[in-house]
Write an enzyme that holds these catalytic residues in place. Structure first.
Site, PDB file in Angstrom:
ATOM      1  N   LYS A 283       0.852  -1.188   0.000  1.00  0.00           N
ATOM      2  CA  LYS A 283       0.000   0.000   0.000  1.00  0.00           C
ATOM      3  C   LYS A 283       0.891   1.243   0.000  1.00  0.00           C
ATOM      4  O   LYS A 283       1.918   1.261   0.688  1.00  0.00           O
ATOM      5  CB  LYS A 283      -0.889   0.006   1.255  1.00  0.00           C
ATOM      6  CG  LYS A 283      -2.026  -1.015   1.195  1.00  0.00           C
ATOM      7  CD  LYS A 283      -2.969  -0.864   2.374  1.00  0.00           C
ATOM      8  CE  LYS A 283      -4.006  -1.964   2.390  1.00  0.00           C
ATOM      9  NZ  LYS A 283      -4.984  -1.883   1.288  1.00  0.00           N
ATOM     10  N   ARG A 356      -9.926 -11.959   0.976  1.00  0.00           N
ATOM     11  CA  ARG A 356     -10.719 -13.025   0.342  1.00  0.00           C
ATOM     12  C   ARG A 356     -10.008 -14.370   0.427  1.00  0.00           C
ATOM     13  O   ARG A 356     -10.644 -15.407   0.459  1.00  0.00           O
ATOM     14  CB  ARG A 356     -11.057 -12.621  -1.105  1.00  0.00           C
ATOM     15  CG  ARG A 356      -9.885 -12.357  -1.985  1.00  0.00           C
ATOM     16  CD  ARG A 356     -10.231 -11.512  -3.234  1.00  0.00           C
ATOM     17  NE  ARG A 356     -10.525 -10.122  -2.890  1.00  0.00           N
ATOM     18  CZ  ARG A 356     -10.902  -9.195  -3.754  1.00  0.00           C
ATOM     19  NH1 ARG A 356     -11.052  -9.508  -5.028  1.00  0.00           N
ATOM     20  NH2 ARG A 356     -11.151  -7.968  -3.366  1.00  0.00           N
TER      21      ARG A 356
HETATM   22  N1  BES Z   1      -8.261  -4.132   3.635  1.00  0.00           N
HETATM   23  C1  BES Z   1      -8.403  -3.686   2.293  1.00  0.00           C
HETATM   24  C2  BES Z   1      -9.737  -3.013   2.020  1.00  0.00           C
HETATM   25  C3  BES Z   1      -9.968  -1.696   2.693  1.00  0.00           C
HETATM   26  C4  BES Z   1      -9.759  -0.536   2.004  1.00  0.00           C
HETATM   27  C5  BES Z   1     -10.489  -1.633   3.976  1.00  0.00           C
HETATM   28  C6  BES Z   1     -10.013   0.677   2.612  1.00  0.00           C
HETATM   29  C7  BES Z   1     -10.722  -0.432   4.575  1.00  0.00           C
HETATM   30  C8  BES Z   1     -10.506   0.728   3.885  1.00  0.00           C
HETATM   31  C9  BES Z   1      -8.280  -4.878   1.359  1.00  0.00           C
HETATM   32  O1  BES Z   1      -7.479  -5.906   1.785  1.00  0.00           O
HETATM   33  C10 BES Z   1      -7.702  -4.347   0.092  1.00  0.00           C
HETATM   34  O2  BES Z   1      -6.590  -3.941   0.109  1.00  0.00           O
HETATM   35  N2  BES Z   1      -8.487  -4.371  -0.978  1.00  0.00           N
HETATM   36  C11 BES Z   1      -8.064  -3.915  -2.229  1.00  0.00           C
HETATM   37  C12 BES Z   1      -8.328  -5.016  -3.203  1.00  0.00           C
HETATM   38  C13 BES Z   1      -7.640  -4.841  -4.537  1.00  0.00           C
HETATM   39  C14 BES Z   1      -6.165  -4.889  -4.395  1.00  0.00           C
HETATM   40  C15 BES Z   1      -8.129  -5.934  -5.475  1.00  0.00           C
HETATM   41  C16 BES Z   1      -8.883  -2.687  -2.599  1.00  0.00           C
HETATM   42  O3  BES Z   1     -10.053  -2.623  -2.248  1.00  0.00           O
HETATM   43  O4  BES Z   1      -8.341  -1.780  -3.215  1.00  0.00           O
HETATM   44 MN    MN Z   2      -5.441  -5.614   1.325  1.00  0.00          MN
END
Ligand code: BES
Ligand code: MN
Ligand code: ZN
Length: 509
Positions: A283, A356
């Protein structure tokens, strides 16, 4: 912060034993247009009449004032506005009670009688009591366990933490209130764990917490450690947690009321990523705020706590997957192909779509082992759901209209609203890869939140790998609702969104 919130013994002032002390304060919750004559319980009718004549005090939602005697001395009566009578809902009451609790606490008042006046008929007494308990307890939550030498308040002599005793008008209101206090313990468990930082609340710490909670509440706790997870071929859970500071694990909490062992249970599943850096798909900000990526699992723990407290008749099993998504020599990478415990394979296209992968093993194991009547999973799964629905409403995907209806109704009752988004075969196809059954993130960003749901649908029950599952299942994406910027009801931080919904569902299923 009050050390404790309790219902005072007895019910109305008329029926309390003569020996009982009267409450230190009276809280009058009333809608716009209420006249002093509608509030005969008010011991200061003149002061109330004067207050209601003030042009700027129209009993708008959450307006709150203390009554003053003609002499200028404060009367210990707090008047809280509810807005238009016809529009008063459980949520209005929750917020008004929260406002009142904050005012009482800052005046260090230890007991109060809560009196609602002139409410619409649809709000029954039990629901009123429940809303008051929800509002007071949600507002009373503060997390200061990690204040240290610099900012921890000095303990002064005589400065004892006080509790609040709440007196209520009648028995059904009191029963609703007492029920609310039991649920509140679960909500507080969830919010406290969620606040606990990732250098403490790692998978091992949370599994240990679950063991203790189970002992204290009569739940059964089973921990599938990493070694056992390997035997069970839980390739998703193990991959995501491979780089973590402690090994990943799965925790199962069971509420098994006597005589109901043969009943098919309600299965609650939660994503517990104790910290989400994104892994090698790092991230950009390193994952600021991603200690909240365990909220789905913490809320399942909280719901199990509440369900045990309430001694519900329904059999309920909570399955949570705990893993820390980190960068390490052992960490999983993009292009890895994983095999889950139901034999489905997945090519990793993004290590940040990790939730997931953890949930896949939880759903497959939970549905195979417990053959549930219904499955609800809670997960901070996608940024996409935050874009779609914001921070007030959670996204839901469902395989069964009846169950969905119950989830919507439960959410409405407790003030945790949900909104349905679609799931069908085309979305499932979007998740199929070239060299494995699935990829965890499609090459396109479209239908982002639904991609998560479509992926999970391959793991719910034994028919799931080949078709949309027949097991009644609702996926709840709480990425937006799991934490708040703060308002009258809850301070900035985790909300426990899902604890009250899941508990209400278990009580009404
Ligand atoms: N934990 C995150 C989702 C999230 C985003 C929770 C913002 C709370 C606030 C999840 O694991 C994630 O990173 N999702 C990605 C998925 C993508 C890489 C396919 C997303 O939503 O961008
Ligand atoms: Mn994630
Ligand atoms: Zn995540």
């Amino acid at each position: 912060m009050y050390r404790s919130i309790k219902a005072a013994p007895g019910s109305s002032p008329g029926s309390t034993p003569a020996s009982a002390k009267p409450a230190d304060a009276l809280v009058l919750l009333m809608p716009a247009g209420t006249k002093p004559a509608d509030a005969p319980a008010c011991p200061e009718p003149d002061a109330l009449a004067r207050l209601l004549k003030q042009a700027d005090f129209t009993l708008k939602p959450e307006q709150a004032r203390t009554l003053y005697h003609a002499t200028g001395r404060p009367a210990r009566t707090l008047v809280v506005g509810l807005g238009e009578r016809a529009q008063v809902t459980a949520d209005t009451l929750r917020r008004a009670a929260a406002r009142a609790a904050r005012a009482l606490e800052s005046a260090r008042i230890g007991s109060a009688r809560f009196q609602t006046v002139n409410l619409p008929d649809e709000l029954d007494a039990h629901a009123v009591g429940r809303s008051l308990a929800d509002g007071i307890t949600l507002a009373n939550f503060h997390f200061d366990a990690y204040l240290g030498k610099a900012r921890k308040p000095e303990k002064k002599k005589g400065d004892k933490p006080i509790g609040l005793k709440v007196t209520l008008a009648d028995k059904p209101t009191r029963a609703g209130f007492v029920e609310g206090l039991k649920v509140a313990e679960g909500v507080t468990t969830a919010r406290t764990l969620a606040c606990t930082p990732p250098n403490v609340a790692n998978p091992k710490h949370i599994a240990g917490y679950c063991r203790k909670l189970a002992k204290a509440t009569g739940l059964k706790c089973t921990v599938i450690d990493a070694k056992r997870a390997k035997e069970l071929k839980m390739g998703g859970l193990l991959a995501v947690g491979a780089g973590g500071s402690t090994p990943p694990c799965m925790v199962i909490l069971e509420h098994a009321p006597a005589g109901k062992a043969k009943r098919k249970p309600l299965l609650l599943v939660g994503k517990g990523v104790t910290f989400d850096t994104g892994g090698y798909s790092l991230k950009p900000d390193g994952g600021k705020g991603m200690k909240y990526d365990k909220c789905g699992a913490m809320n399942v723990i909280g719901a199990m706590h509440a369900i045990a407290n309430l001694k519900l008749k329904q059999r309920v099993v909570g399955v949570i997957g705990l893993a820390e998504n980190m960068i390490d020599r052992e960490a999983y990478r993009v292009d890895d192909i994983l095999t889950f415990c139901n034999g489905v394979t997945c090519e990793v296209t993004n290590t940040d779509a990790e939730g997931r992968l953890v949930l896949a093993d939880c759903l497959a194991y939970g549905t195979k082992t417990y053959k549930p009547a219904a499955v609800i999973d809670f997960a901070t799964l996608t940024g996409g759901v935050v874009v779609a629905l914001g921070k007030k409403i959670a996204g839901v995907w469902a395989t069964d209209e009846t169950l969905l209806g119950k989830v919507k109704a439960a959410g409405q009752t407790v003030g945790e609203p949900v909104w349905q988004l679609p799931l069908d075969d085309d979305y499932r196809k979007m998740m199929q890869a070239k060299h494995a059954d699935l990829h965890n993130s499609a090459p396109v960003r479209e239908a982002h939140a639904t991609q998560g749901a479509a992926f999970l649908s391959y793991f719910v029950g034994t028919d799931a790998p080949k078709q949309i599952p027949t097991t009644p299942w609702v996926h709840v994406d709480i990425a937006g609702t799991s934490n708040t910027e703060g308002d009258v009801l809850m301070e900035k931080g985790p909300t426990g969104f899902g604890v009250r919904l899941a508990t209400e569902l278990a009580a009404t299923l």
